[in-house]
Design a protein around this motif. Structure first.
Motif, PDB file in Angstrom:
ATOM      1  N   LEU A  77      29.963 115.953 -17.318  1.00  0.00           N
ATOM      2  CA  LEU A  77      31.129 115.965 -18.199  1.00  0.00           C
ATOM      3  C   LEU A  77      32.391 115.533 -17.458  1.00  0.00           C
ATOM      4  O   LEU A  77      33.111 114.627 -17.901  1.00  0.00           O
ATOM      5  CB  LEU A  77      31.307 117.366 -18.793  1.00  0.00           C
ATOM      6  N   PHE A  78      32.657 116.147 -16.318  1.00  0.00           N
ATOM      7  CA  PHE A  78      33.874 115.811 -15.574  1.00  0.00           C
ATOM      8  C   PHE A  78      33.743 114.474 -14.845  1.00  0.00           C
ATOM      9  O   PHE A  78      34.746 113.809 -14.589  1.00  0.00           O
ATOM     10  CB  PHE A  78      34.222 116.938 -14.598  1.00  0.00           C
ATOM     11  N   GLY A  79      32.509 114.085 -14.532  1.00  0.00           N
ATOM     12  CA  GLY A  79      32.314 112.772 -13.926  1.00  0.00           C
ATOM     13  C   GLY A  79      32.606 111.639 -14.882  1.00  0.00           C
ATOM     14  O   GLY A  79      32.847 110.501 -14.455  1.00  0.00           O
ATOM     15  N   SER A  80      32.601 111.929 -16.181  1.00  0.00           N
ATOM     16  CA  SER A  80      32.875 110.890 -17.173  1.00  0.00           C
ATOM     17  C   SER A  80      34.360 110.626 -17.364  1.00  0.00           C
ATOM     18  O   SER A  80      34.748 109.630 -17.996  1.00  0.00           O
ATOM     19  CB  SER A  80      32.259 111.283 -18.526  1.00  0.00           C
ATOM     20  N   LEU A  81      35.212 111.515 -16.828  1.00  0.00           N
ATOM     21  CA  LEU A  81      36.656 111.409 -17.083  1.00  0.00           C
ATOM     22  C   LEU A  81      37.259 110.060 -16.691  1.00  0.00           C
ATOM     23  O   LEU A  81      38.016 109.474 -17.476  1.00  0.00           O
ATOM     24  CB  LEU A  81      37.392 112.547 -16.372  1.00  0.00           C
ATOM     25  N   PRO A  82      36.961 109.519 -15.490  1.00  0.00           N
ATOM     26  CA  PRO A  82      37.562 108.214 -15.147  1.00  0.00           C
ATOM     27  C   PRO A  82      37.176 107.107 -16.127  1.00  0.00           C
ATOM     28  O   PRO A  82      37.984 106.219 -16.403  1.00  0.00           O
ATOM     29  CB  PRO A  82      37.002 107.926 -13.746  1.00  0.00           C
ATOM     30  N   MET A 136      29.937 109.574 -21.026  1.00  0.00           N
ATOM     31  CA  MET A 136      29.014 110.644 -20.637  1.00  0.00           C
ATOM     32  C   MET A 136      27.657 110.070 -20.244  1.00  0.00           C
ATOM     33  O   MET A 136      27.031 110.522 -19.278  1.00  0.00           O
ATOM     34  CB  MET A 136      28.860 111.630 -21.800  1.00  0.00           C
ATOM     35  N   PHE A 137      27.191 109.067 -20.977  1.00  0.00           N
ATOM     36  CA  PHE A 137      25.911 108.425 -20.671  1.00  0.00           C
ATOM     37  C   PHE A 137      25.956 107.796 -19.281  1.00  0.00           C
ATOM     38  O   PHE A 137      25.033 107.974 -18.481  1.00  0.00           O
ATOM     39  CB  PHE A 137      25.613 107.356 -21.726  1.00  0.00           C
ATOM     40  N   GLU A 138      27.029 107.071 -18.988  1.00  0.00           N
ATOM     41  CA  GLU A 138      27.152 106.406 -17.686  1.00  0.00           C
ATOM     42  C   GLU A 138      27.243 107.419 -16.556  1.00  0.00           C
ATOM     43  O   GLU A 138      26.637 107.246 -15.496  1.00  0.00           O
ATOM     44  CB  GLU A 138      28.391 105.502 -17.685  1.00  0.00           C
ATOM     45  N   SER A 139      28.005 108.483 -16.776  1.00  0.00           N
ATOM     46  CA  SER A 139      28.157 109.513 -15.755  1.00  0.00           C
ATOM     47  C   SER A 139      26.837 110.230 -15.503  1.00  0.00           C
ATOM     48  O   SER A 139      26.431 110.441 -14.349  1.00  0.00           O
ATOM     49  CB  SER A 139      29.222 110.524 -16.192  1.00  0.00           C
ATOM     50  N   MET A 140      26.141 110.626 -16.574  1.00  0.00           N
ATOM     51  CA  MET A 140      24.867 111.313 -16.425  1.00  0.00           C
ATOM     52  C   MET A 140      23.823 110.400 -15.788  1.00  0.00           C
ATOM     53  O   MET A 140      23.017 110.839 -14.955  1.00  0.00           O
ATOM     54  CB  MET A 140      24.379 111.807 -17.788  1.00  0.00           C
ATOM     55  N   SER A 141      23.853 109.127 -16.158  1.00  0.00           N
ATOM     56  CA  SER A 141      22.921 108.165 -15.577  1.00  0.00           C
ATOM     57  C   SER A 141      23.158 108.016 -14.082  1.00  0.00           C
ATOM     58  O   SER A 141      22.212 107.915 -13.298  1.00  0.00           O
ATOM     59  CB  SER A 141      23.074 106.813 -16.271  1.00  0.00           C
ATOM     60  N   GLY A 142      24.432 108.014 -13.679  1.00  0.00           N
ATOM     61  CA  GLY A 142      24.736 107.903 -12.255  1.00  0.00           C
ATOM     62  C   GLY A 142      24.318 109.134 -11.481  1.00  0.00           C
ATOM     63  O   GLY A 142      23.632 109.032 -10.456  1.00  0.00           O
ATOM     64  N   ASN A 172      22.307 103.205 -30.710  1.00  0.00           N
ATOM     65  CA  ASN A 172      23.192 104.136 -31.405  1.00  0.00           C
ATOM     66  C   ASN A 172      23.502 105.366 -30.555  1.00  0.00           C
ATOM     67  O   ASN A 172      22.794 105.684 -29.594  1.00  0.00           O
ATOM     68  CB  ASN A 172      22.572 104.555 -32.753  1.00  0.00           C
ATOM     69  N   ASP A 173      24.582 106.059 -30.934  1.00  0.00           N
ATOM     70  CA  ASP A 173      25.053 107.206 -30.148  1.00  0.00           C
ATOM     71  C   ASP A 173      24.043 108.350 -30.132  1.00  0.00           C
ATOM     72  O   ASP A 173      23.894 109.045 -29.122  1.00  0.00           O
ATOM     73  CB  ASP A 173      26.393 107.717 -30.704  1.00  0.00           C
ATOM     74  N   PHE A 174      23.355 108.578 -31.253  1.00  0.00           N
ATOM     75  CA  PHE A 174      22.359 109.649 -31.308  1.00  0.00           C
ATOM     76  C   PHE A 174      21.294 109.427 -30.237  1.00  0.00           C
ATOM     77  O   PHE A 174      20.907 110.358 -29.520  1.00  0.00           O
ATOM     78  CB  PHE A 174      21.713 109.703 -32.696  1.00  0.00           C
ATOM     79  N   SER A 175      20.826 108.190 -30.125  1.00  0.00           N
ATOM     80  CA  SER A 175      19.815 107.866 -29.120  1.00  0.00           C
ATOM     81  C   SER A 175      20.354 108.065 -27.707  1.00  0.00           C
ATOM     82  O   SER A 175      19.638 108.527 -26.812  1.00  0.00           O
ATOM     83  CB  SER A 175      19.339 106.419 -29.296  1.00  0.00           C
ATOM     84  N   LYS A 176      21.614 107.740 -27.495  1.00  0.00           N
ATOM     85  CA  LYS A 176      22.203 107.901 -26.161  1.00  0.00           C
ATOM     86  C   LYS A 176      22.241 109.374 -25.754  1.00  0.00           C
ATOM     87  O   LYS A 176      21.973 109.705 -24.592  1.00  0.00           O
ATOM     88  CB  LYS A 176      23.615 107.317 -26.132  1.00  0.00           C
ATOM     89  N   TRP A 177      22.541 110.266 -26.693  1.00  0.00           N
ATOM     90  CA  TRP A 177      22.562 111.695 -26.355  1.00  0.00           C
ATOM     91  C   TRP A 177      21.157 112.219 -26.085  1.00  0.00           C
ATOM     92  O   TRP A 177      20.965 113.048 -25.187  1.00  0.00           O
ATOM     93  CB  TRP A 177      23.244 112.489 -27.470  1.00  0.00           C
TER      94      TRP A 177
END
Length: 482
Positions: A82-87, A102-108, A450-455
């Motif tokens: 969550l906080f990694g997604s801020l930038p 959030m997807f990019e941060s979690m993926s990283g 779609n966003d649902f799939s990303k979550w």
């Protein structure tokens, strides 16, 4: 459950993580890309939140129980994502939605390497560096690094180490104390990263690209600073270096530690898991190379280079690319995806189910065949010269069953969201194994789904990174009973 201590630990770890937002500020100022404001704001928000969680409970003194360790591990990865997604959210140039950020941060952080961003060659240097750094931190496991400071807080760290460290047998420590174990892992990880970066630089990469790709190579992450990934450099030497370090990082880090301490490599070849891992690497590379050559996809040299690179990249769940493997003929793309389910060795930065588990499943299957022939005989399962307790074998089969069921449920949810069969299958497989690139609409990037799939896929990444049970145990009513 000691919630005051849990908040105290999360607050400290969040303040520590906020410090990792400072290097991108320096990168932004050095390259004058005007994105330092995004990282400065993210640093302030992250540090203030961590401080706000820590201050009310900073005097709480309790030993962590096993349940506390599982909860902290899962919560911290969610909070960190969550906080990694801020930038990404704050940056005006990226114009990323919260879901994409959030997807990019979690993926990283989970070292998956699935990206929603395109045009990487034109993104600000500070953003590119930050993505690579996220993977490097996720590779070693921010929890394993941070347990070095927990003794200073009067809190034991073995519960966290057991919940975070990959592999079916989690109670083995490299050193007598968990603090020293965390330090040994971190020093080993840092040293391998430095050697990898140096090799890339000497092979022709710029300093920026060498450091960034060393971060994601050793972390088995797969993020790149270019849309064409490793193919951008068009260098057989760089491909060879990357292949070696992907394979090397897929090996149990305990073997690297003992190799460094004993100044010997003989123990690698005595380790059953390493031999199993190396054997399948050779077999898979041979199949891929020969099929590419005899189908006329490439000439012999290119078949060797691209075939070996892509196979090791997918097997170790790194996800780097020099070619679009999803466009290769007939069964090869699906074969590579299925090899990603095995992944690397336990105790490595790789994803997947881990080689040790697959090896034990094979041994158990062979034992059942022998039992059909000799029903009264006793056939112990051995790894090397040691017998494996039936409890461990049962746990491995339980993990395999839950892993596959989780995959099937998420696969059906993606189909229900409107994605086609190939995209749904490969997307879930690539995320739950922490591989990254898939097939169909997610072969190049995940930005168009779609966003649902990303979550759903964010959950799959987290499930794979925490090895299923660490996360799913939180959904059990028994876990919350006193």
């Amino acid at each position: 459950m000691h919630f005051s201590v849990i908040f105290r630990v999360l607050g400290v770890l969040l303040m520590i993580f906020s410090l990792t937002l400072l290097p991108p500020i320096g990168i932004s100022l050095w390259y004058a890309d005007s994105h330092h404001y995004a990282f400065l704001a993210a640093f302030g928000i992250t540090f203030a939140t961590g401080l706000g969680m820590w201050l009310p409970v900073y005097r709480a003194k309790h030993d962590l129980q096993t349940r506390d360790g599982f909860l902290i591990t899962a919560l911290f990865w969610v909070v960190l994502g969550l906080f990694g997604s801020l930038p990404f959210v704050i940056s005006a140039e990226l114009d990323a939605s919260f879901t994409d950020a959030m997807f990019e941060s979690m993926s990283g952080l989970t070292t998956t390497g699935a990206t929603v961003f395109t045009g990487l060659d034109f993104l600000p240097k500070s953003i590119l560096y930050y993505r690579q750094q996220l993977q490097w931190l996720g590779g070693i496991g921010i929890i394993v690094i941070a347990v070095a400071v927990l003794p200073m807080l009067g809190i034991g760290g073995m519960q966290l180490y057991r919940a975070e460290t990959p592999g079916p047998v989690k109670d083995n420590k490299l050193t007598p104390r968990i603090t020293e174990t965390a330090k040994a892992l971190f020093i080993m990880y840092l040293g391998i990263t430095f050697i990898c970066a140096l090799a890339y630089y000497l092979a022709g990469m710029s300093e920026f690209d060498a450091i960034g790709h060393a971060f994601s190579t050793v972390a088995i992450g797969g993020f790149s600073t270019h849309d064409a990934s490793i193919g951008y450099f068009n260098s057989p030497l760089i491909m060879g270096i990357c292949t070696f370090f992907m394979f090397f990082s897929g090996v149990n880090f305990a073997l690297h530690y003992f190799g460094w301490r004993e100044h010997s490599v003989s123990h690698y070849f005595k380790d059953p898991e390493f031999r199993f891992y190396g054997s399948w690497v050779l077999v898979g590379m041979a199949i891929t190379i020969l099929y590419l050559y005899y189908t006329g996809t490439y000439g012999f040299f290119d078949s060797v280079m691209h075939g070996s690179f892509e196979f090791v990249s997918v097997l170790t769940t790194t996800g780097f690319g020099t070619a679009d493997f999803s466009a290769w003929p007939t069964f090869l793309p699906f074969m590579l995806i299925l090899f990603a389910f095995m992944g690397g060795c336990g105790g490595s930065t790789a994803g997947g189910m881990k080689v040790m588990r697959v090896m034990l499943i094979c041994k158990q299957g062979y034992r059942e065949i022998k039992r059909l022939i000799h029903p009264s005989a006793i056939f112990p399962i051995k790894v090397g010269k040691k017998s494996v307790p039936d409890r461990v074998v049962e746990a491995v089969w339980g993990f395999f069953a839950v892993f596959i069921i989780s995959f099937m449920v998420m696969f059906l949810l993606l189909l229900a969201s409107g994605l086609d069969f190939t995209t749904s299958f490969s997307a879930v497989a690539a995320c739950i194994t922490n591989l990254g690139p898939g097939m169909g609409d997610v072969a190049a990037h995940y930005g168009n789904i779609n966003d649902f799939s990303k979550w759903i896929l964010c959950f799959a990444m987290l499930l794979g990174r925490l090895e299923v049970f660490t996360l799913l145990v939180l959904f059990s009513p028994m876990f919350w009973r006193r």
